[in-house]
Design a protein around this motif. Structure first.
Motif, PDB file in Angstrom:
ATOM      1  N   ALA A 154     -85.312  17.162 107.043  1.00 25.31           N
ATOM      2  CA  ALA A 154     -85.078  18.476 107.656  1.00 25.31           C
ATOM      3  C   ALA A 154     -85.419  19.582 106.662  1.00 25.31           C
ATOM      4  N   ALA A 155     -84.950  19.420 105.407  1.00 24.79           N
ATOM      5  CA  ALA A 155     -85.189  20.435 104.379  1.00 24.79           C
ATOM      6  C   ALA A 155     -86.684  20.596 104.100  1.00 24.79           C
ATOM      7  N   ARG A 156     -87.441  19.496 104.213  1.00 29.21           N
ATOM      8  CA  ARG A 156     -88.878  19.528 103.935  1.00 29.21           C
ATOM      9  C   ARG A 156     -89.688  19.861 105.184  1.00 29.21           C
ATOM     10  N   GLY A 157     -89.004  20.079 106.282  1.00 26.20           N
ATOM     11  CA  GLY A 157     -89.708  20.438 107.508  1.00 26.20           C
ATOM     12  C   GLY A 157     -90.501  19.290 108.112  1.00 26.20           C
ATOM     13  N   VAL A 158     -90.076  18.049 107.839  1.00 26.65           N
ATOM     14  CA  VAL A 158     -90.774  16.888 108.400  1.00 26.65           C
ATOM     15  C   VAL A 158     -90.287  16.665 109.832  1.00 26.65           C
ATOM     16  N   ARG A 159     -91.222  16.723 110.769  1.00 28.60           N
ATOM     17  CA  ARG A 159     -90.847  16.515 112.167  1.00 28.60           C
ATOM     18  C   ARG A 159     -91.844  15.567 112.801  1.00 28.60           C
ATOM     19  N   ASN A 160     -91.502  14.336 112.883  1.00 26.50           N
ATOM     20  CA  ASN A 160     -92.403  13.407 113.561  1.00 26.50           C
ATOM     21  C   ASN A 160     -91.623  12.211 114.098  1.00 26.50           C
ATOM     22  N   VAL A 193     -94.114   4.733  84.773  1.00 26.47           N
ATOM     23  CA  VAL A 193     -94.450   4.666  86.198  1.00 26.47           C
ATOM     24  C   VAL A 193     -93.719   5.728  87.026  1.00 26.47           C
ATOM     25  N   ASP A 194     -92.841   6.480  86.363  1.00 31.45           N
ATOM     26  CA  ASP A 194     -92.040   7.516  87.018  1.00 31.45           C
ATOM     27  C   ASP A 194     -92.835   8.393  87.984  1.00 31.45           C
ATOM     28  N   ASP A 195     -93.942   8.950  87.483  1.00 34.77           N
ATOM     29  CA  ASP A 195     -94.685   9.934  88.278  1.00 34.77           C
ATOM     30  C   ASP A 195     -95.300   9.299  89.526  1.00 34.77           C
ATOM     31  N   VAL A 196     -95.905   8.121  89.360  1.00 40.49           N
ATOM     32  CA  VAL A 196     -96.519   7.468  90.521  1.00 40.49           C
ATOM     33  C   VAL A 196     -95.426   7.038  91.502  1.00 40.49           C
ATOM     34  N   MET A 197     -94.298   6.567  90.977  1.00 40.89           N
ATOM     35  CA  MET A 197     -93.179   6.210  91.840  1.00 40.89           C
ATOM     36  C   MET A 197     -92.761   7.405  92.697  1.00 40.89           C
ATOM     37  N   MET A 198     -92.689   8.590  92.071  1.00 37.74           N
ATOM     38  CA  MET A 198     -92.271   9.785  92.811  1.00 37.74           C
ATOM     39  C   MET A 198     -93.273  10.142  93.896  1.00 37.74           C
ATOM     40  N   VAL A 199     -94.568   9.977  93.609  1.00 37.33           N
ATOM     41  CA  VAL A 199     -95.605  10.265  94.590  1.00 37.33           C
ATOM     42  C   VAL A 199     -95.433   9.346  95.821  1.00 37.33           C
ATOM     43  N   SER A 200     -95.199   8.071  95.535  1.00 36.73           N
ATOM     44  CA  SER A 200     -95.014   7.088  96.600  1.00 36.73           C
ATOM     45  C   SER A 200     -93.747   7.351  97.408  1.00 36.73           C
ATOM     46  N   LEU A 201     -92.694   7.712  96.695  1.00 36.98           N
ATOM     47  CA  LEU A 201     -91.398   7.989  97.311  1.00 36.98           C
ATOM     48  C   LEU A 201     -91.495   9.209  98.228  1.00 36.98           C
ATOM     49  N   ARG A 202     -92.121  10.261  97.731  1.00 33.44           N
ATOM     50  CA  ARG A 202     -92.277  11.470  98.563  1.00 33.44           C
ATOM     51  C   ARG A 202     -93.111  11.194  99.785  1.00 33.44           C
ATOM     52  N   ALA A 203     -94.163  10.392  99.587  1.00 34.56           N
ATOM     53  CA  ALA A 203     -95.028  10.058 100.738  1.00 34.56           C
ATOM     54  C   ALA A 203     -94.215   9.335 101.810  1.00 34.56           C
ATOM     55  N   ALA A 204     -93.357   8.409 101.377  1.00 27.81           N
ATOM     56  CA  ALA A 204     -92.537   7.668 102.352  1.00 27.81           C
ATOM     57  C   ALA A 204     -91.551   8.622 103.041  1.00 27.81           C
ATOM     58  N   LEU A 205     -90.940   9.518 102.244  1.00 28.39           N
ATOM     59  CA  LEU A 205     -89.952  10.455 102.819  1.00 28.39           C
ATOM     60  C   LEU A 205     -90.592  11.422 103.791  1.00 28.39           C
ATOM     61  N   GLU A 206     -91.873  11.702 103.592  1.00 30.41           N
ATOM     62  CA  GLU A 206     -92.566  12.654 104.463  1.00 30.41           C
ATOM     63  C   GLU A 206     -93.458  11.959 105.489  1.00 30.41           C
ATOM     64  N   ALA A 207     -93.360  10.636 105.543  1.00 28.57           N
ATOM     65  CA  ALA A 207     -94.210   9.884 106.469  1.00 28.57           C
ATOM     66  C   ALA A 207     -93.856  10.235 107.917  1.00 28.57           C
TER      67      ALA A 207
END
Lengths: 207, 207
Positions: A154-160, A193-207
């Motif tokens: 909701a905070a990121r405006g993800v609506r799908n 691996v922190d940075d790549v993990m975060m990229v993957s995590l955000r992608a999943a959260l915004e999927a």
């Protein structure tokens, strides 16, 4: 409710606190035994020796080894729930998620955690009592993370229409995966691996 | 090189083929034993009974239980290498990656695979011979996946400073994570998480 009533119910608070301390001591000793010798190799006698408590004392707190695993898994749930506490409102959640995600990744790739959790999961595949404890714990974590993910989306405006259950599996899976990688690759470095993990995590959260 | 010379070296090809069949039979029986009883519970006697081969016959192929685990892990490497075969050039790699990723996710969340792999990883934490087999296998897989990721990144026009080692850890971690999730959550459904998994995977590959 996941947390079961303690077998030991202390009378006054001092006695209760000491009991809690002794209970934790048993869980610490058992964790060490499970990592070193596996669930089957670890006997109450060995846990007794390592914790410095008599077998009778251990049975006062736990009915059997499965109950000890349940206690260990409950402690892990408590930690997840701490990391899943609500975010302060009106703040950009991304840096907050990143901070907690890094903490979770670090904790879940520490050798003592890794050995213990893998032993518990392996035992989950063949022991119904352990499976029941792990499944109950996982349900509690999923309930907590569902609220968090809803809030983040909701905070990121993800609506799908992506089912939130699928997002949660992948998000939890990313942390689980790092646990396994840290043992399969002796050169694994969580920081790297922190940075790549975060990229993957955000992608999943915004999927 | 990861693949070690077989202890058994068949004379003519028929004999060699039969030996391969018997070797596979032992690995199958041992895999089942490890899942059911754990590495420590599984004895050569039990593996002998389940495979229908004498202990002497088993020792003809494998020096000890650790050598059997090494054989099991080598089979897993062979499968990874199949899934990591080069992509045909001049094709959009995204659907090809998606197809193979779905196959890998399905295979790595099958109950027989999950129980076995978790037992192997748990044993990796305490057994140097098993650890050495797993680490060698992982190195082989990382070499193969590095080439693939380089190719994919070039084909997708990804040009940045993200260390490829970090990308590979997260990519492999996503599959590892699904393995663990499939045992922690009894309602886990691999098909249902496919799409989010792909989103996360692509994000890591393009990080």
């Amino acid at each position: 409710m996941f947390m079961t009533e303690e077998k030991f119910t202390g009378g006054e608070s001092g006695r209760s606190l000491r009991a809690k301390g002794r209970r934790e001591q048993i869980l610490d000793a058992a964790s060490e035994c499970f990592v070193r010798e596996g669930f089957h190799g670890a006997s109450i006698a060995r846990i007794s020796k390592l914790s410095g408590m008599s077998p009778g004392h251990i049975y006062h707190f736990f009915d059997n080894k499965e109950a000890i695993v349940k206690g260990i898994v409950e402690r892990m749930v408590v930690r997840w729930l701490e990391l899943l506490q609500p975010y302060p409102t009106n703040l950009d959640v991304v840096p907050l998620i990143a901070e907690r995600a890094r903490i979770a990744a670090t904790e879940r790739t520490r050798p003592d955690f890794v050995g213990l959790w893998l032993e518990v999961l392996a035992e989950t595949a063949r022991n119904t009592a352990v499976a029941s404890a792990v499944h109950e714990a996982d349900r509690t974590i999923r309930v907590a993370i569902t609220e968090q993910v809803r809030y983040i989306r909701a905070a990121r405006g993800v609506r799908n229409d992506t089912p939130i259950e699928a997002v949660i599996e992948v998000v939890l899976g990313i942390f689980e995966g790092l646990t396994n990688r840290s043992i399969a690759n002796p050169d694994f470095n969580c920081r790297a691996v922190d940075d790549v993990m975060m990229v993957s995590l955000r992608a999943a959260l915004e999927a």
